[in-house]
Design a protein around this motif. Structure first.
Motif, PDB file in Angstrom:
ATOM      1  N   PHE A  79       0.832  -1.206   0.000  1.00 57.12           N
ATOM      2  CA  PHE A  79       0.000   0.000   0.000  1.00 57.12           C
ATOM      3  C   PHE A  79       0.868   1.257   0.000  1.00 57.12           C
ATOM      4  O   PHE A  79       0.620   2.206  -0.760  1.00 57.12           O
ATOM      5  N   GLU A  80       1.903   1.271   0.848  1.00 60.58           N
ATOM      6  CA  GLU A  80       2.775   2.448   0.947  1.00 60.58           C
ATOM      7  C   GLU A  80       3.501   2.723  -0.360  1.00 60.58           C
ATOM      8  O   GLU A  80       3.617   3.879  -0.793  1.00 60.58           O
ATOM      9  N   ALA A  81       3.985   1.665  -1.009  1.00 60.99           N
ATOM     10  CA  ALA A  81       4.680   1.845  -2.285  1.00 60.99           C
ATOM     11  C   ALA A  81       3.725   2.344  -3.364  1.00 60.99           C
ATOM     12  O   ALA A  81       4.084   3.205  -4.180  1.00 60.99           O
ATOM     13  N   TYR A  82       2.503   1.834  -3.372  1.00 60.24           N
ATOM     14  CA  TYR A  82       1.532   2.249  -4.385  1.00 60.24           C
ATOM     15  C   TYR A  82       1.123   3.708  -4.197  1.00 60.24           C
ATOM     16  O   TYR A  82       1.036   4.472  -5.168  1.00 60.24           O
ATOM     17  N   VAL A  83       0.874   4.112  -2.957  1.00 63.83           N
ATOM     18  CA  VAL A  83       0.510   5.507  -2.697  1.00 63.83           C
ATOM     19  C   VAL A  83       1.653   6.434  -3.097  1.00 63.83           C
ATOM     20  O   VAL A  83       1.422   7.526  -3.643  1.00 63.83           O
ATOM     21  N   ALA A  84       2.894   6.017  -2.852  1.00 68.34           N
ATOM     22  CA  ALA A  84       4.034   6.822  -3.286  1.00 68.34           C
ATOM     23  C   ALA A  84       4.050   6.984  -4.805  1.00 68.34           C
ATOM     24  O   ALA A  84       4.360   8.064  -5.316  1.00 68.34           O
ATOM     25  N   CYS A  85       3.703   5.929  -5.530  1.00 66.91           N
ATOM     26  CA  CYS A  85       3.621   6.025  -6.996  1.00 66.91           C
ATOM     27  C   CYS A  85       2.551   7.029  -7.412  1.00 66.91           C
ATOM     28  O   CYS A  85       2.744   7.805  -8.375  1.00 66.91           O
TER      29      CYS A  85
END
Length: 294
Positions: free
Chosen positions: A165-171
């Motif tokens: 989730f954290e990586a996707y939101v950063a994207c």
């Protein structure tokens, strides 16, 4: 010889890959994503960055889920040099996030009111199929999530799912960072997003690639330290980004979809989402290390 070969071929087919609840959820995801991109393709109206993103999401999720299903059906996944449970857990979480975003972006961008034409009807059905596809992936995430205390598959645990989730939101944050001034505060925020994204992505890749055993320190303690540091960095970004982005600058009138004010507001909310995610991640990882069940 032919009969023996046929018998051996049948014996290697794992029918539970399509008859279990997880397999059924994947079958629904395949069918629904196929319906979504087929209907949108028939309208010939998916140009631009938003339409390209939506089509890529449906096609990507369809192709990877079909590949996962075939590999499990033929029991070929043990031959792959990766942690299969971690890979499938991470992908189902990523697919759920991608399809949910698409289910919101597509209708808000391409469906106009009133909706009376056959083209609009196909777009509406595609949106419905996309939302149902999101529910199918969410069901898979829920079915494959590790039970409390089970850490054999890290990315199927709550901290592991939060990493995706954290990586996707950063994207998503990066997609909205079109321009930012030379203000030191904004540059620090971009550095926070970049550093946390890179480290989180490396954790995901190392977990799937079974490389965490080569780490010089235990994974649980490393995650506690990293989550604490990331949380502090995101707290500073949550304060500095809106402060420097909107200081002395009024909202343009009109402010369309691509106006800087709307994008910077989106980055503000996404920063808060990731701040909450890293806080929950820190709480879970701390409990894993310091609070042991009797």
């Amino acid at each position: 010889v032919g009969e023996l070969a046929g018998t051996m071929a049948v014996a290697t087919v794992n029918l539970r890959a399509v008859t279990s609840w997880v397999g059924i959820a994947r079958l629904f995801a395949i069918v629904l994503s196929c319906i979504a991109f087929s209907l949108v393709a028939s309208t010939r109206d998916f140009m631009g960055p938003y339409g390209t993103w939506c089509m890529f999401t449906w096609c990507f999720c369809f192709a990877v889920t079909l590949l996962v299903l075939v590999l499990e059906l033929l029991e070929l996944y043990p031959k792959l040099p990766l942690s299969w449970d971690d890979f499938t857990s991470a992908f189902s979480m990523l697919a759920a996030l991608m399809v949910f975003t698409t289910s919101v972006v597509f209708p808000s961008t391409f469906i106009s009111s009133p909706c009376s034409s056959s083209k609009c009807a196909r777009q509406a059905v595609a949106t419905t199929a996309s939302f149902l596809c999101f529910l199918a992936y969410s069901l898979e995430v829920g079915l494959t999530r590790a039970k409390p205390g089970d850490i054999s598959s890290f990315l199927s645990t709550v901290p592991g799912l939060l990493k995706v989730f954290e990586a996707y939101v950063a994207c998503l944050i990066f997609s909205l960072l079109d321009t930012y001034s030379s203000e030191a505060g904004l540059q620090w925020c971009v550095a926070v997003y970049s550093i946390c994204f890179i480290v989180t992505l490396l954790i995901i890749i190392f977990t799937i690639g079974r490389c965490l055993t080569y780490m010089p320190c235990p994974l649980e303690k490393m995650l506690v330290g990293y989550n604490a540091l990331a949380l502090v960095m995101y707290i500073t970004a949550t304060v500095l980004w809106p402060l420097y982005s909107f200081r002395g600058r009024n909202r343009p009138d009109p402010c369309g979809r691509n106006c800087w004010w709307a994008k910077h507001l989106g980055v503000t909310f996404l920063t808060i989402f990731n701040l909450v995610a890293y806080l929950v991640d820190l709480i879970y990882s701390t409990r894993t290390v310091f609070i042991r069940a009797p």
